[in-house]
Design an enzyme around this catalytic site. Structure first.
Site, PDB file in Angstrom:
ATOM      1  N   ASP A  32       0.670  -3.981  -5.314  1.00  0.00           N
ATOM      2  CA  ASP A  32      -0.024  -3.475  -4.379  1.00  0.00           C
ATOM      3  C   ASP A  32      -0.073  -1.827  -3.721  1.00  0.00           C
ATOM      4  O   ASP A  32      -1.030  -1.638  -3.539  1.00  0.00           O
ATOM      5  CB  ASP A  32      -0.059  -4.742  -3.058  1.00  0.00           C
ATOM      6  CG  ASP A  32      -0.213  -5.926  -3.276  1.00  0.00           C
ATOM      7  OD1 ASP A  32      -0.953  -5.935  -3.846  1.00  0.00           O
ATOM      8  OD2 ASP A  32      -0.270  -6.632  -2.348  1.00  0.00           O
ATOM      9  N   GLU A  33       0.967  -1.926  -3.446  1.00  0.00           N
ATOM     10  CA  GLU A  33       1.725   0.120  -3.115  1.00  0.00           C
ATOM     11  C   GLU A  33       0.917   0.876  -3.991  1.00  0.00           C
ATOM     12  O   GLU A  33       0.563   1.489  -3.241  1.00  0.00           O
ATOM     13  CB  GLU A  33       3.314   0.165  -3.346  1.00  0.00           C
ATOM     14  CG  GLU A  33       3.577  -1.043  -2.284  1.00  0.00           C
ATOM     15  CD  GLU A  33       3.740  -1.483  -0.500  1.00  0.00           C
ATOM     16  OE1 GLU A  33       2.055  -1.300   0.144  1.00  0.00           O
ATOM     17  OE2 GLU A  33       4.524  -2.300   0.703  1.00  0.00           O
ATOM     18  N   TRP A  89      -2.599 -12.538  -4.089  1.00  0.00           N
ATOM     19  CA  TRP A  89      -1.440 -13.363  -4.644  1.00  0.00           C
ATOM     20  C   TRP A  89      -1.302 -13.931  -3.230  1.00  0.00           C
ATOM     21  O   TRP A  89      -1.707 -12.927  -2.442  1.00  0.00           O
ATOM     22  CB  TRP A  89      -0.256 -13.056  -5.427  1.00  0.00           C
ATOM     23  CG  TRP A  89      -0.207 -11.398  -5.207  1.00  0.00           C
ATOM     24  CD1 TRP A  89      -0.526  -9.944  -5.179  1.00  0.00           C
ATOM     25  CD2 TRP A  89       0.839 -11.114  -3.646  1.00  0.00           C
ATOM     26  NE1 TRP A  89       0.191  -8.992  -4.547  1.00  0.00           N
ATOM     27  CE2 TRP A  89       1.414  -9.970  -3.401  1.00  0.00           C
ATOM     28  CE3 TRP A  89       1.559 -12.326  -2.950  1.00  0.00           C
ATOM     29  CZ2 TRP A  89       1.809  -9.066  -2.568  1.00  0.00           C
ATOM     30  CZ3 TRP A  89       1.741 -11.561  -1.794  1.00  0.00           C
ATOM     31  CH2 TRP A  89       2.315 -10.276  -1.392  1.00  0.00           C
ATOM     32  N   HIS A 143       3.624  -8.745   2.957  1.00  0.00           N
ATOM     33  CA  HIS A 143       4.612  -7.994   1.904  1.00  0.00           C
ATOM     34  C   HIS A 143       5.661  -8.553   2.686  1.00  0.00           C
ATOM     35  O   HIS A 143       6.531  -9.370   2.606  1.00  0.00           O
ATOM     36  CB  HIS A 143       4.275  -6.497   2.374  1.00  0.00           C
ATOM     37  CG  HIS A 143       3.611  -6.033   1.402  1.00  0.00           C
ATOM     38  ND1 HIS A 143       2.823  -5.071   1.139  1.00  0.00           N
ATOM     39  CD2 HIS A 143       2.404  -6.663   0.029  1.00  0.00           C
ATOM     40  CE1 HIS A 143       1.853  -4.359  -0.261  1.00  0.00           C
ATOM     41  NE2 HIS A 143       1.988  -5.793  -0.370  1.00  0.00           N
ATOM     42  N   GLU A 201       8.355  -4.113   6.452  1.00  0.00           N
ATOM     43  CA  GLU A 201       6.936  -4.326   6.351  1.00  0.00           C
ATOM     44  C   GLU A 201       6.502  -5.415   7.428  1.00  0.00           C
ATOM     45  O   GLU A 201       5.138  -5.205   7.857  1.00  0.00           O
ATOM     46  CB  GLU A 201       7.360  -5.122   4.738  1.00  0.00           C
ATOM     47  CG  GLU A 201       7.731  -4.786   3.482  1.00  0.00           C
ATOM     48  CD  GLU A 201       6.322  -3.513   3.693  1.00  0.00           C
ATOM     49  OE1 GLU A 201       5.335  -3.626   3.493  1.00  0.00           O
ATOM     50  OE2 GLU A 201       6.493  -3.337   2.187  1.00  0.00           O
ATOM     51  N   GLU A 206      -1.170  -5.651   3.660  1.00  0.00           N
ATOM     52  CA  GLU A 206       0.067  -5.454   3.674  1.00  0.00           C
ATOM     53  C   GLU A 206       0.757  -6.927   4.393  1.00  0.00           C
ATOM     54  O   GLU A 206       2.136  -6.619   4.657  1.00  0.00           O
ATOM     55  CB  GLU A 206       0.315  -4.597   4.809  1.00  0.00           C
ATOM     56  CG  GLU A 206       0.391  -3.014   3.993  1.00  0.00           C
ATOM     57  CD  GLU A 206       1.464  -2.325   2.648  1.00  0.00           C
ATOM     58  OE1 GLU A 206       2.389  -2.824   3.120  1.00  0.00           O
ATOM     59  OE2 GLU A 206       0.725  -1.265   2.362  1.00  0.00           O
ATOM     60  N   HIS A 242      -2.242   1.054  -2.820  1.00  0.00           N
ATOM     61  CA  HIS A 242      -2.970   1.796  -1.706  1.00  0.00           C
ATOM     62  C   HIS A 242      -2.543   3.145  -1.736  1.00  0.00           C
ATOM     63  O   HIS A 242      -3.128   3.793  -1.287  1.00  0.00           O
ATOM     64  CB  HIS A 242      -2.047   1.240  -1.108  1.00  0.00           C
ATOM     65  CG  HIS A 242      -1.561  -0.386  -0.091  1.00  0.00           C
ATOM     66  ND1 HIS A 242      -0.957  -1.203   0.186  1.00  0.00           N
ATOM     67  CD2 HIS A 242      -2.817  -1.331  -0.733  1.00  0.00           C
ATOM     68  CE1 HIS A 242      -1.257  -1.980  -0.024  1.00  0.00           C
ATOM     69  NE2 HIS A 242      -2.857  -2.522  -0.478  1.00  0.00           N
ATOM     70  N   THR A 289       7.302   3.781  -1.309  1.00  0.00           N
ATOM     71  CA  THR A 289       7.766   2.567  -0.773  1.00  0.00           C
ATOM     72  C   THR A 289       7.076   1.482  -2.193  1.00  0.00           C
ATOM     73  O   THR A 289       8.282   0.702  -2.371  1.00  0.00           O
ATOM     74  CB  THR A 289       6.517   1.510  -0.064  1.00  0.00           C
ATOM     75  OG1 THR A 289       6.126   2.928   1.373  1.00  0.00           O
ATOM     76  CG2 THR A 289       7.148  -0.016   0.569  1.00  0.00           C
ATOM     77  N   GLU A 339       3.472   5.128   1.001  1.00  0.00           N
ATOM     78  CA  GLU A 339       3.091   4.538  -0.405  1.00  0.00           C
ATOM     79  C   GLU A 339       3.230   4.312  -1.461  1.00  0.00           C
ATOM     80  O   GLU A 339       4.030   3.253  -1.996  1.00  0.00           O
ATOM     81  CB  GLU A 339       1.408   3.761  -0.107  1.00  0.00           C
ATOM     82  CG  GLU A 339       0.261   3.905   0.728  1.00  0.00           C
ATOM     83  CD  GLU A 339       0.730   2.398   1.324  1.00  0.00           C
ATOM     84  OE1 GLU A 339       1.558   2.004   0.627  1.00  0.00           O
ATOM     85  OE2 GLU A 339       0.055   1.885   1.885  1.00  0.00           O
TER      86      GLU A 339
END
Ligand SMILES: [Fe+2]
Ligand SMILES: [Fe+2]
Length: 333
Positions: free
Chosen positions: A203-204, A37, A121, A80, A118, A207, A174, A171
Site C-alpha cells: 500500500d505504501e 485486502w 494499517h 499508523e 491507511e 501511495h 514507511t 510514504e
C-alpha cells in the site's frame, strides 16, 4: 501582495489546475473496499469453531519474535494509529481542503480515499499485536492517545508543494520500514507477520507512486517553485510523524524507538540518504534547466545532499539495551 504571498497564490493556481488530473487518477491509484485486502484476511477468525487453534498458532509463531522487533512493530503501529493527525494535516493544505466533508473534487476524493486505505494499517497491526499476548496493550494505548493529542508539525505550513514533497518522502520511508520488518519477521519464522507487513508495504508503495505522480505534474508546470519547495523541505529535514510519541513515563520515547529501528536496520540514516537520491533522480533535478536565483541554489543543494547524508550515516554507534513499557519494561537490544 508581497513576494511570498505572490509565490503562494501562484502555487495555489497550479494545485487547482491539476485537480481534474488528480480526480482522473484516484480510481487507478487507490483500491476500492471490495477489491482491497482487509485486516481480517490476515487474522484468526474468531467466529469459527477452531478459533482457539488459530490463535494458538499465531501466538506460537509470535513467541519467537525478538523483543527489539516487537518494539519496532509497536512503534510502527502507534505511528499508523495516529491517522487522525495526518488527515487533519492533509485537509489543511490550501487547495486540497475538503470543504464540505464529502466534496467531489479530485483532491478531496484523494485525501479521503488515502485515509481510508491507511486506516487498515494501524487496525491490522494493533489486532495482531494484541493477539500475540507479548505486548503491554495499556502502555501502547496510552502512547497512541498521547501521540494523537500532542499532534505533529511536519513544517509544511499549509503549502501543498511542501506537503507533497513531504508525503513522497514519507510514504517511501514507511514502505522501506514495513518491508524490512517483513524480512525480519520471516527470519524469525513468523510468516503471518511477514505477509502482514508485506501487504502494508505494498500500500505504501502505491501511495508513494501517487504522491510522486502529483509532484511530477507540479515539476512539469512549475519547475522553479517545485525545486524550491523540495530544497526547503530537505533543509527543514523530514521529521517522522511519531516524533512526539510518549508513554506514561518517557518523554523522549521516539528517540529510543528510532534508535532500535536504526540498530535493526529497519529504517536508517542510509535509507534517509537513499530516499533523497531516489527523489532527486525521479524528478530529474540535476537536468532541470533555466533555473535561476533561489531555484538554482536549491538544485545545487539537492544534488549534493544524498552524498553528504551517506557520509554521516557511517557514524552510527551501538548502545546499551533500552527498556520499553510496551514490552512490560523489558530491555530491547
Ligand atoms: Fe500506512
Ligand atoms: Fe501510506
Amino acid at each position: 501582495m508581497n513576494a511570498a504571498e505572490k509565490r503562494f497564490s501562484s502555487r495555489m493556481e497550479v494545485i487547482e489546475s491539476i485537480d481534474g488530473f488528480v480526480g482522473s487518477q484516484v480510481d487507478a491509484l487507490l483500491m476500492s473496499a471490495d477489491k482491497c485486502w482487509q485486516p481480517s484476511d490476515f487474522l484468526p477468525d474468531l467466529a469459527r469453531t477452531d478459533w482457539a487453534e488459530s490463535v494458538a498458532e499465531l501466538r506460537q509463531r509470535a513467541a519467537a519474535l525478538p523483543d527489539a522487533l516487537l518494539v519496532v512493530l509497536v512503534g510502527d503501529m502507534v505511528t499508523e494509529e495516529a491517522l487522525p493527525t495526518y488527515q487533519t494535516w492533509i485537509n489543511r493544505l490550501t487547495g486540497v481542503t475538503d470543504t464540505t466533508g464529502a466534496s467531489r473534487t479530485g483532491w478531496a476524493r484523494w485525501s479521503r480515499g488515502w485515509t481510508a486505505e491507511e486506516n487498515r494499517h494501524g487496525d491490522l497491526l494493533n489486532k495482531y499485536l494484541y493477539m500475540t499476548g507479548r505486548v503491554d496493550m495499556k502502555a501502547v494505548e496510552i502512547t497512541i492517545q498521547n501521540l494523537i493529542s500532542r499532534g505533529f508539525d511536519p513544517q509544511t505550513e499549509n503549502d501543498p508543494y511542501l506537503g507533497f514533497i513531504y508525503t513522497s518522502f514519507q510514504e517511501r520511508a514507511t514502505k522501506v520500514s514495513h518491508r524490512n520488518v517483513a524480512t525480519l519477521a520471516k527470519r524469525a519464522g513468523d510468516e503471518r507477520l511477514q505477509r502482514i507487513c508485506g501487504m502494508i508495504a505494498g500500500d505504501e508503495a502505491r501511495h508513494e507512486q501517487a504522491y510522486k505522480l502529483f509532484m511530477n505534474r507540479i515539476f512539469e508546470i512549475d519547475p522553479t517553485e517545485a525545486v524550491r519547495a523540495f530544497g526547503t523541505m530537505m533543509k527543514r529535514k523530514i521529521v517522522m510523524p511519531a516524533v512526539l510519541m510518549k508513554d506514561a513515563v518517557e518523554e523522549n520515547l521516539y528517540a529510543k524507538y528510532s534508535h532500535i529501528a536504526q540498530r535493526l536496520g529497519v529504517y536508517t540514516a542510509r535509507d534517509y540518504a537513499d530516499i533523497i537520491d531516489d527523489l532527486v533522480q525521479h524528478w530529474k533535478v540535476p537536468t532541470l534547466t533555466c533555473l535561476s536565483g533561489h531555484a538554482a541554489e536549491a538544485q545545487d543543494f539537492l544534488c549534493g545532499l544524498a552524498v553528504r547524508y551517506r557520509a554521516l550515516a557511517e557514524r552510527v554507534v551501538a548502545s546499551e539495551p533500552i527498556p520499553f513499557s510496551w514490552i512490560f519494561g523489558k530491555a530491547a537490544i
